[in-house]
Each structure stands twice: as structure tokens, then as C-alpha cells.
Design an enzyme around this catalytic site. Structure first.
Site, PDB file in Angstrom:
ATOM      1  N   GLY A  48       0.761  -1.242   0.000  1.00  0.00           N
ATOM      2  CA  GLY A  48       0.000   0.000   0.000  1.00  0.00           C
ATOM      3  C   GLY A  48       0.791   1.291   0.000  1.00  0.00           C
ATOM      4  O   GLY A  48       0.352   2.288  -0.570  1.00  0.00           O
ATOM      5  N   GLU A 102       4.063   3.928   6.251  1.00  0.00           N
ATOM      6  CA  GLU A 102       2.807   3.187   6.061  1.00  0.00           C
ATOM      7  C   GLU A 102       1.813   4.034   5.274  1.00  0.00           C
ATOM      8  O   GLU A 102       1.838   5.257   5.357  1.00  0.00           O
ATOM      9  CB  GLU A 102       2.198   2.844   7.427  1.00  0.00           C
ATOM     10  CG  GLU A 102       2.438   1.420   7.893  1.00  0.00           C
ATOM     11  CD  GLU A 102       1.640   0.372   7.106  1.00  0.00           C
ATOM     12  OE1 GLU A 102       1.259   0.626   5.950  1.00  0.00           O
ATOM     13  OE2 GLU A 102       1.403  -0.698   7.665  1.00  0.00           O
ATOM     14  N   ASP A 106      -4.751   1.611  10.941  1.00  0.00           N
ATOM     15  CA  ASP A 106      -6.162   1.360  11.253  1.00  0.00           C
ATOM     16  C   ASP A 106      -6.207   0.858  12.705  1.00  0.00           C
ATOM     17  O   ASP A 106      -6.139   1.660  13.629  1.00  0.00           O
ATOM     18  CB  ASP A 106      -6.657   0.339  10.217  1.00  0.00           C
ATOM     19  CG  ASP A 106      -8.135   0.017  10.297  1.00  0.00           C
ATOM     20  OD1 ASP A 106      -8.721   0.112  11.377  1.00  0.00           O
ATOM     21  OD2 ASP A 106      -8.729  -0.350   9.278  1.00  0.00           O
ATOM     22  N   PHE A 155     -14.065   2.581   5.015  1.00  0.00           N
ATOM     23  CA  PHE A 155     -13.155   1.892   4.107  1.00  0.00           C
ATOM     24  C   PHE A 155     -12.840   2.780   2.912  1.00  0.00           C
ATOM     25  O   PHE A 155     -13.733   3.289   2.246  1.00  0.00           O
ATOM     26  CB  PHE A 155     -13.764   0.570   3.634  1.00  0.00           C
ATOM     27  CG  PHE A 155     -12.803  -0.220   2.800  1.00  0.00           C
ATOM     28  CD1 PHE A 155     -11.716  -0.851   3.383  1.00  0.00           C
ATOM     29  CD2 PHE A 155     -12.958  -0.297   1.426  1.00  0.00           C
ATOM     30  CE1 PHE A 155     -10.806  -1.561   2.614  1.00  0.00           C
ATOM     31  CE2 PHE A 155     -12.053  -1.009   0.646  1.00  0.00           C
ATOM     32  CZ  PHE A 155     -10.978  -1.644   1.243  1.00  0.00           C
ATOM     33  N   ASP A 162      -5.957  -0.448  -1.566  1.00  0.00           N
ATOM     34  CA  ASP A 162      -6.706  -1.293  -2.486  1.00  0.00           C
ATOM     35  C   ASP A 162      -7.971  -1.872  -1.887  1.00  0.00           C
ATOM     36  O   ASP A 162      -8.141  -1.940  -0.674  1.00  0.00           O
ATOM     37  CB  ASP A 162      -5.832  -2.479  -2.921  1.00  0.00           C
ATOM     38  CG  ASP A 162      -5.649  -3.483  -1.781  1.00  0.00           C
ATOM     39  OD1 ASP A 162      -5.130  -3.091  -0.712  1.00  0.00           O
ATOM     40  OD2 ASP A 162      -6.056  -4.644  -1.944  1.00  0.00           O
TER      41      ASP A 162
HETATM   42  P1  IMP Z   1      -4.257  -2.449  10.776  1.00  0.00           P
HETATM   43  O1  IMP Z   1      -3.368  -3.618  11.086  1.00  0.00           O
HETATM   44  O2  IMP Z   1      -5.675  -2.707  11.183  1.00  0.00           O
HETATM   45  O3  IMP Z   1      -3.740  -1.129  11.347  1.00  0.00           O
HETATM   46  O4  IMP Z   1      -4.353  -2.309   9.217  1.00  0.00           O
HETATM   47  C1  IMP Z   1      -3.317  -1.791   8.496  1.00  0.00           C
HETATM   48  C2  IMP Z   1      -3.327  -2.234   7.061  1.00  0.00           C
HETATM   49  O5  IMP Z   1      -4.637  -2.562   6.618  1.00  0.00           O
HETATM   50  C3  IMP Z   1      -2.869  -1.102   6.195  1.00  0.00           C
HETATM   51  O6  IMP Z   1      -1.473  -1.169   5.981  1.00  0.00           O
HETATM   52  C4  IMP Z   1      -3.668  -1.277   4.926  1.00  0.00           C
HETATM   53  O7  IMP Z   1      -2.970  -2.126   4.041  1.00  0.00           O
HETATM   54  C5  IMP Z   1      -4.921  -1.971   5.366  1.00  0.00           C
HETATM   55  N1  IMP Z   1      -6.051  -1.010   5.519  1.00  0.00           N
HETATM   56  C6  IMP Z   1      -6.508  -0.437   6.664  1.00  0.00           C
HETATM   57  N2  IMP Z   1      -7.571   0.358   6.442  1.00  0.00           N
HETATM   58  C7  IMP Z   1      -7.799   0.295   5.101  1.00  0.00           C
HETATM   59  C8  IMP Z   1      -8.778   0.936   4.234  1.00  0.00           C
HETATM   60  O8  IMP Z   1      -9.659   1.713   4.630  1.00  0.00           O
HETATM   61  N3  IMP Z   1      -8.662   0.621   2.908  1.00  0.00           N
HETATM   62  C9  IMP Z   1      -7.725  -0.229   2.404  1.00  0.00           C
HETATM   63  N4  IMP Z   1      -6.793  -0.827   3.187  1.00  0.00           N
HETATM   64  C10 IMP Z   1      -6.835  -0.568   4.516  1.00  0.00           C
HETATM   65 MG    MG Z   2      -0.555  -1.593   4.039  1.00  0.00          MG
END
Ligand code: IMP
Ligand code: MG
Length: 178
Positions: A48, A102, A106, A155, A162
Site C-alpha cells: 500500500g 505506512e 487502522d 473503508f 486497495d
Molecule cells: P491495521 O493492522 O488494522 O492497522 O491495518 C493496516 C493495514 O490494513 C494497512 O497497511 C492497509 O494495508 C490496510 N487497511 C486499513 N484500512 C484500510 C482501508 O480503509 N482501505 C484499504 N486498506 C486498509
Molecule cells: Mg498496508
């Protein structure tokens, strides 16, 4: 384009290219102050963050290097908390000033996992840069050093992000059109 279709879903513009680039300029200005003389190694989290990293690094004017780490935690439109494995770094990280790059933080599980891995290599310091941050979804206490734009818990796709592999190739960022 104000609206796009990605696979089975509709999305509408949420953050314009201008706003993205403004926030990147601010991050770069801050980095150029903080990282002067620190010989930082940027660790870009694939897939990403590649577009963000590319725009950011061109505005960083301190001597630095850049490397890539591949992770994946998302299937569909909700974070599963499960993180699949990664392709590693071949540089020696011992005593180095690392900056994780990053696309989005999220829940923070991915970030924590990355930090755990990097800390095993005894770097001097780990800073964190993320273009996007969902504060209402964040479950960790890790301090984020550089945050471009805070967004609600929706989202989004585009500009590297993606939906099932698609829609990374847009200049603007789009949100699910409910
Ligand atoms: P986390 O582990 O929940 O913090 O998620 C992090 C990863 O999830 C990011 O590096 C993104 O690749 C993916 N991600 C989180 N939110 C979104 C979104 O809204 N759209 C697309 N990818 C996301
Ligand atoms: Mg990512």
C-alpha cells in the site's frame, strides 16, 4: 473522477490529490528538520505505501536510504487482525535510525507486528510515518511521529490503498459510497 466502481462496490472521492500532496509536503518539512544528520533508513511497507513513499521521499532532502517490507492483513473491507508473513530487509539495522512508512494505520496490529520484527535487529530508533490514520479504530498505544490525515472509520481506496488488489492506481482517495 468523482465516483468509481471497484469490483462489486461503488466509491466516491474523499480526499483529493491536492490535499494528499499538501499533507505530504508538511510531513517532508518536518522530516527534513528531524532527520538531518541521522542517516535514516526508510522502511516502506508494501504494497500500500509505495505511492505515498515515492511522493514523500522526493521531498526529503537529508541523506537517506530506502528499503521495503511486504506485509498483508486485509481481506475484503474489514481488518481481520491476522497478519500474513513478510519479505524481509537485507540491510543491517543495528544502531540505525529507522522510519517506517505506512499508507494507513487502522487498528495498529500491523504496525505493532512490524515494530516487533524491527526491534529484534536492535535499531537505535524507530519513527513512524503514515499518510492516513483512523484514530477511532486504533487499538494500540504506539506513538505515530508523522501523520498526514486523520480519517473516520470508513473503508477507503486509491493512492496505493486497495480493495482486493484493485484501485491502488488513482491520484485521489475514495470512500465506500453507501
Ligand atoms: P491495521 O493492522 O488494522 O492497522 O491495518 C493496516 C493495514 O490494513 C494497512 O497497511 C492497509 O494495508 C490496510 N487497511 C486499513 N484500512 C484500510 C482501508 O480503509 N482501505 C484499504 N486498506 C486498509
Ligand atoms: Mg498496508
Amino acid at each position: 473522477m468523482l465516483k468509481i466502481n471497484v469490483l462489486d462496490k461503488k466509491f466516491k472521492v474523499s480526499i483529493t490529490s491536492e490535499d494528499i500532496q499538501d499533507s505530504i509536503r508538511k510531513i517532508a518539512l518536518q522530516m527534513n528538520e528531524d532527520l538531518k544528520g541521522k542517516d535514516p533508513l526508510f522502511i516502506v511497507i508494501l504494497n500500500g505505501a509505495f505511492i505515498f513513499a515515492s511522493d514523500l521521499i522526493k521531498q526529503v532532502n537529508v541523506d537517506c536510504r530506502i528499503s521495503f517490507l511486504k506485509m498483508a492483513s486485509y481481506h475484503g473491507t474489514a481488518s481481520t487482525g491476522k497478519i500474513r508473513d513478510l519479505i524481509g530487509i537485507d540491510e543491517d539495522l543495528k544502531g540505525k535510525n529507522l522510519v517506517i512508512v505506512e499508507d494507513i494505520v487502522d487498528t495498529g496490529f500491523t504496525l505493532e507486528h512490524i515494530i516487533d520484527i524491527l526491534e529484534k535487529h536492535s535499531p537505535a530508533e524507530i519513527k513512524i510515518a503514515t499518510l492516513l490514520f483512523k484514530p477511532n479504530a486504533y487499538k494500540k498505544k504506539i506513538k505515530l511521529d508523522y501523520v498526514g490525515i486523520e480519517i473516520p472509520n470508513d473503508f477507503i481506496v486509491g493512492y496505493g490503498l486497495d480493495y482486493n488488489g484493485y484501485a491502488r492506481n488513482t491520484k485521489d482517495i475514495y470512500v465506500l459510497d453507501k
